[in-house]
Motif scaffolding. Structure first.
Motif, PDB file in Angstrom:
ATOM      1  N   ASN A 196      11.560   9.744  53.135  1.00 15.69           N
ATOM      2  CA  ASN A 196      11.099   9.542  51.580  1.00 15.69           C
ATOM      3  C   ASN A 196       9.298   8.995  51.516  1.00 15.69           C
ATOM      4  OD1 ASN A 196      12.917  11.345  50.458  1.00 15.69           O
ATOM      5  ND2 ASN A 196      12.878   9.857  48.637  1.00 15.69           N
ATOM      6  N   ARG A 197       9.991   8.139  52.469  1.00 19.58           N
ATOM      7  CA  ARG A 197       8.551   7.054  52.619  1.00 19.58           C
ATOM      8  C   ARG A 197       7.377   8.318  53.040  1.00 19.58           C
ATOM      9  NH1 ARG A 197      10.841   2.579  54.103  1.00 19.58           N
ATOM     10  NH2 ARG A 197       9.466   1.932  56.477  1.00 19.58           N
ATOM     11  N   LEU A 198       7.833   8.558  53.384  1.00 19.30           N
ATOM     12  CA  LEU A 198       6.562   9.718  54.737  1.00 19.30           C
ATOM     13  C   LEU A 198       5.812  10.518  53.028  1.00 19.30           C
ATOM     14  CD1 LEU A 198       5.000  10.134  56.931  1.00 19.30           C
ATOM     15  CD2 LEU A 198       6.742  11.906  57.691  1.00 19.30           C
ATOM     16  N   LEU A 199       7.264  11.803  53.082  1.00 17.42           N
ATOM     17  CA  LEU A 199       6.938  12.579  51.744  1.00 17.42           C
ATOM     18  C   LEU A 199       6.516  11.745  50.486  1.00 17.42           C
ATOM     19  CD1 LEU A 199       7.596  14.757  50.862  1.00 17.42           C
ATOM     20  CD2 LEU A 199       9.689  13.954  49.836  1.00 17.42           C
ATOM     21  N   LEU A 200       6.239  10.146  50.465  1.00 18.75           N
ATOM     22  CA  LEU A 200       5.452   9.878  48.741  1.00 18.75           C
ATOM     23  C   LEU A 200       4.091   9.846  49.133  1.00 18.75           C
ATOM     24  CD1 LEU A 200       8.187   7.426  47.679  1.00 18.75           C
ATOM     25  CD2 LEU A 200       7.225   9.717  46.578  1.00 18.75           C
ATOM     26  N   ALA A 201       3.555   9.365  51.265  1.00 20.56           N
ATOM     27  CA  ALA A 201       2.673   9.529  51.848  1.00 20.56           C
ATOM     28  C   ALA A 201       1.772  10.347  51.907  1.00 20.56           C
ATOM     29  CB  ALA A 201       3.014   8.282  52.737  1.00 20.56           C
ATOM     30  N   LYS A 202       2.699  11.384  52.039  1.00 20.23           N
ATOM     31  CA  LYS A 202       1.892  12.651  52.281  1.00 20.23           C
ATOM     32  C   LYS A 202       1.616  13.378  51.069  1.00 20.23           C
ATOM     33  CE  LYS A 202       1.910  16.993  54.890  1.00 20.23           C
ATOM     34  NZ  LYS A 202       3.215  18.828  55.480  1.00 20.23           N
ATOM     35  N   ALA A 203       2.107  13.017  50.138  1.00 22.10           N
ATOM     36  CA  ALA A 203       2.372  13.606  48.879  1.00 22.10           C
ATOM     37  C   ALA A 203       0.623  12.573  47.692  1.00 22.10           C
ATOM     38  CB  ALA A 203       3.396  14.194  47.170  1.00 22.10           C
ATOM     39  N   LEU A 204       0.992  11.802  48.201  1.00 22.01           N
ATOM     40  CA  LEU A 204      -0.451  10.452  47.529  1.00 22.01           C
ATOM     41  C   LEU A 204      -1.747  10.816  48.314  1.00 22.01           C
ATOM     42  CD1 LEU A 204       1.754   7.646  46.744  1.00 22.01           C
ATOM     43  CD2 LEU A 204       0.392   8.717  45.130  1.00 22.01           C
ATOM     44  N   ALA A 205      -1.755  11.350  49.581  1.00 26.49           N
ATOM     45  CA  ALA A 205      -3.256  11.879  50.037  1.00 26.49           C
ATOM     46  C   ALA A 205      -3.421  12.905  49.968  1.00 26.49           C
ATOM     47  CB  ALA A 205      -2.249  12.094  52.010  1.00 26.49           C
ATOM     48  N   ILE A 206      -2.881  13.659  49.432  1.00 29.51           N
ATOM     49  CA  ILE A 206      -3.189  15.262  48.340  1.00 29.51           C
ATOM     50  C   ILE A 206      -3.926  15.161  47.649  1.00 29.51           C
ATOM     51  CG2 ILE A 206      -2.788  17.721  47.824  1.00 29.51           C
ATOM     52  CD1 ILE A 206       0.021  17.230  49.651  1.00 29.51           C
ATOM     53  N   PRO A 207      -5.852  15.388  48.145  1.00 30.77           N
ATOM     54  CA  PRO A 207      -6.222  15.828  46.527  1.00 30.77           C
ATOM     55  C   PRO A 207      -5.490  15.620  45.411  1.00 30.77           C
ATOM     56  CG  PRO A 207      -7.590  15.938  48.875  1.00 30.77           C
ATOM     57  CD  PRO A 207      -6.162  16.281  48.828  1.00 30.77           C
ATOM     58  N   GLY A 208      -5.409  15.322  44.306  1.00 34.19           N
ATOM     59  CA  GLY A 208      -5.028  15.831  43.310  1.00 34.19           C
ATOM     60  C   GLY A 208      -4.709  14.746  41.611  1.00 34.19           C
TER      61      GLY A 208
END
Length: 605
Positions: A421-433
């Motif tokens: 879940n932490r990795l998923l959040l890291a990926k979501a926050l690293a996507i420009p949006g």
């Protein structure tokens, strides 16, 4: 003191010569409701598996009172999906009629249908089936590993009520849901840095308990190595800083909620026939989502299913919006409409012209388990990620999400649920949006990860839409809450607690308001300049009292460590165990009293 039913004595356990805990001793009494807390990977789930006799200890002893039935809900239950829910839950029972009555009650309250086969059930529903089977077994001891995952709020509240109404039931529970732990627990087991701590108060007192432990450690370390003293001071400061940070965050949140209430009041005065007031050109650039008399549902079923009707609202830049509702209420359908996967049945929905969406779904479909953490964040190669317009090295970025250096190149398949879940959040926050949509982001997260997530989302400059059943998380973070229930939708300023207050008995509120009496301002008490006689006496005497009790505790623990005591003299063992718990509780009381007097004294300076 209640009856002792399970004890672990000098227990050690580990994997492949890697110790998880050593010489651990704990005691569970009938009626205990214990929350088991600690960081991901500290051994919480392993401890439950030891108690459930799934794992074998490396050394030590475990004693279970005769006739005690232990029920265990694990995180990854293996279920024969070819059966119906009834067949699985009732498997092995002789008196089916009597058991089926209980099964019907449990299955219905968990949002399941007993006659349904499990072949096509989602992972979340299969987990609810496993919980139903555990509860139907009517255990004396209930071991729960993340029981609220995939439950909606009504099912969580039912589970709370079930646990609290069973006074004789002993519960040991791991959960990320702080509101749930607050509601059920009366004791704390805390695993921290290989040490095991016990506190005879519920989860609501955890921060105070941690602060006491850190302060006690700091005092001990002052007479030990300077190196260790510096490390522990950082730990103690961390809790203090977290409290100050939370106080600041809550003040900012309340200020923003009040501002939104004022804005909504102005909009209501301008609205005519449920039409939204026109936006100025400046406001238009800040529009994120607009719902204009929207009815959402499905036309491809018979009869057509309506999720909600006539919803009118705007979500503006920078808002943090929670979405709650029972399972099947339509939260996922609302997200699908926002993502553009489906259209509303009636009305108009639009996104702002500059809106780009980052989406983290609870099933973690965007995570490639065969790739490393590094590769998941940089699928096209490279060693930097774009976070809010700033390029960060992927290693330093992963550390922000509490990952260690040796995990960067490990496959995602090696991670625990909380780490995924932490990795998923890291990926979501690293996507420009500028619109972040999170679906159940708190699942499986430990306390440190929850703190990290709250802090990151508080500082996130964009707009956040959060689907969550974690009531405390929503209360701490969101500026408004969208509640979907019974083909209607409510838009409330504030968190879930604000929704409960607003939808409670309004007639009673009016009745109470009519009875309000003006209270005259009381005269201010005379300023206190010194400690009272009782306070000064407690300040002087409590340290020696604590030393005396600590000596007695050490003596009792030495007696209880004798492996023959329980086997040969169980009554004496129980008596000594009860005496030990009373002494520990008295030390807790004295320590709290001493800290209270110290705070009073500091306030006089």
């Amino acid at each position: 003191m209640s009856e002792l039913i399970i004890s672990l004595i000098n227990t050690s356990f580990g994997y492949d010569n890697n110790p998880i805990f050593k010489d651990l001793s704990l005691y569970l009494y009938r009626g205990d409701k214990v929350c088991l807390v600690g960081k991901n990977g500290c051994g919480k789930s392993s401890l439950l598996k030891l108690l459930a006799k799934i794992h074998e200890m490396d050394s030590g002893e475990m004693h279970v009172r005769n006739g005690v039935n232990i029920g265990y809900l694990c995180q990854d239950a293996k279920i024969d999906s070819s059966k119906t829910i009834y067949e699985y839950v009732l498997e092995g029972y002789e008196n089916l009629e009597e058991t089926k009555y209980l099964a019907d009650m449990v299955i219905a309250n968990l949002g399941l249908k007993g006659n349904k086969t499990m072949e096509h059930l989602s992972g979340g529903k299969l987990r609810r089936v496993a919980l139903a089977k555990t509860l139907v077994s009517q255990p004396d001891v209930l071991l729960l590993d993340e029981p609220t995952n995939h439950l909606d709020i009504s099912a969580i509240e039912w589970l709370q009520s079930y646990i609290n109404s069973n006074k004789e039931l002993t519960v040991l529970c791991i959960s990320h849901d702080r509101e749930f732990l607050n509601a059920i627990s009366n004791r704390i087991f805390w695993i921290d840095r290989g040490q095991f701590y016990i506190h005879n108060k519920g989860y609501s007192d955890l921060d105070n308990f941690m602060q006491q432990i850190f302060e006690q450690e700091e005092a001990k370390l002052r007479v030990m190595a300077k190196k260790m003293e510096a490390e522990n001071h950082w730990l103690a400061y961390g809790v203090t800083a977290r409290r100050k940070r939370n106080q600041r965050r809550l003040k900012d949140l309340f200020d923003l909620r009040n501002k939104l209430k004022a804005e909504r009041a102005r909009n209501k005065q301008l609205a005519v026939d449920m039409k939204l007031p026109a936006l100025s050109s400046g406001q238009m650039s800040k529009l994120v989502l607009e719902f204009d008399d929207v009815t959402l549902g499905y036309n491809d079923v018979s009869p057509p299913k309506v999720i909600f009707k006539n919803f009118t609202a705007r979500i503006m830049q920078g808002e943090k919006v929670g979405v709650v509702g029972r399972n099947g209420a339509g939260k996922t359908t609302l997200i699908k409409m926002i993502l553009g996967d489906i259209e509303p049945l009636e009305g108009n929905f639009r996104k702002g012209v500059t809106v780009t969406i980052s989406y983290a779904d609870q099933h973690r479909k965007s995570i490639d388990l065969d790739k490393s953490l590094w590769e998941n964040l940089c699928p096209e190669g490279g060693d930097h990620v774009n976070v809010n317009g700033t390029m960060l090295h992927v290693g330093s970025y992963l550390k922000r999400f509490l990952f260690k250096n040796d995990q960067f190149l490990a496959k995602a398949s090696t991670l625990s649920g909380g780490e995924l879940n932490r990795l998923l959040l890291a990926k979501a926050l690293a996507i420009p949006g500028n619109l972040l949509i999170l679906d159940e982001p708190t699942n499986d997260l430990d306390m440190d990860s929850l703190e990290m997530l709250e802090e990151m989302l508080t500082n996130y400059n964009g707009t956040v839409l959060i689907v969550s059943h974690d009531r405390a998380f929503l209360d701490d973070l969101v500026t408004r809450t969208i509640v979907i229930s019974d083909d209607r939708i409510d838009d409330i300023i504030g968190g879930y607690s604000d929704y409960l207050r607003e939808t409670s008995n309004k007639a009673q509120i009016k009745k109470e308001a009519a009875k309000k009496i003006e209270v005259k301002e009381e005269a201010k008490p005379k300023q206190q300049t010194k400690l009272s006689y009782k306070d000064q006496r407690d300040l002087d005497m409590i340290p020696s009292q604590i030393d005396e009790l600590s000596t007695k505790i050490l003596s009792l623990e030495e007696e209880l460590s004798d492996p023959d005591l329980y086997a040969k003299h169980p009554d004496k063992y129980n008596q000594k165990s009860e005496e030990l718990e009373k002494l520990k509780a008295e030390i807790d009381r004295l320590e709290l009293r001493w800290l209270e007097v110290v705070e009073i004294q500091e306030g006089l300076k």
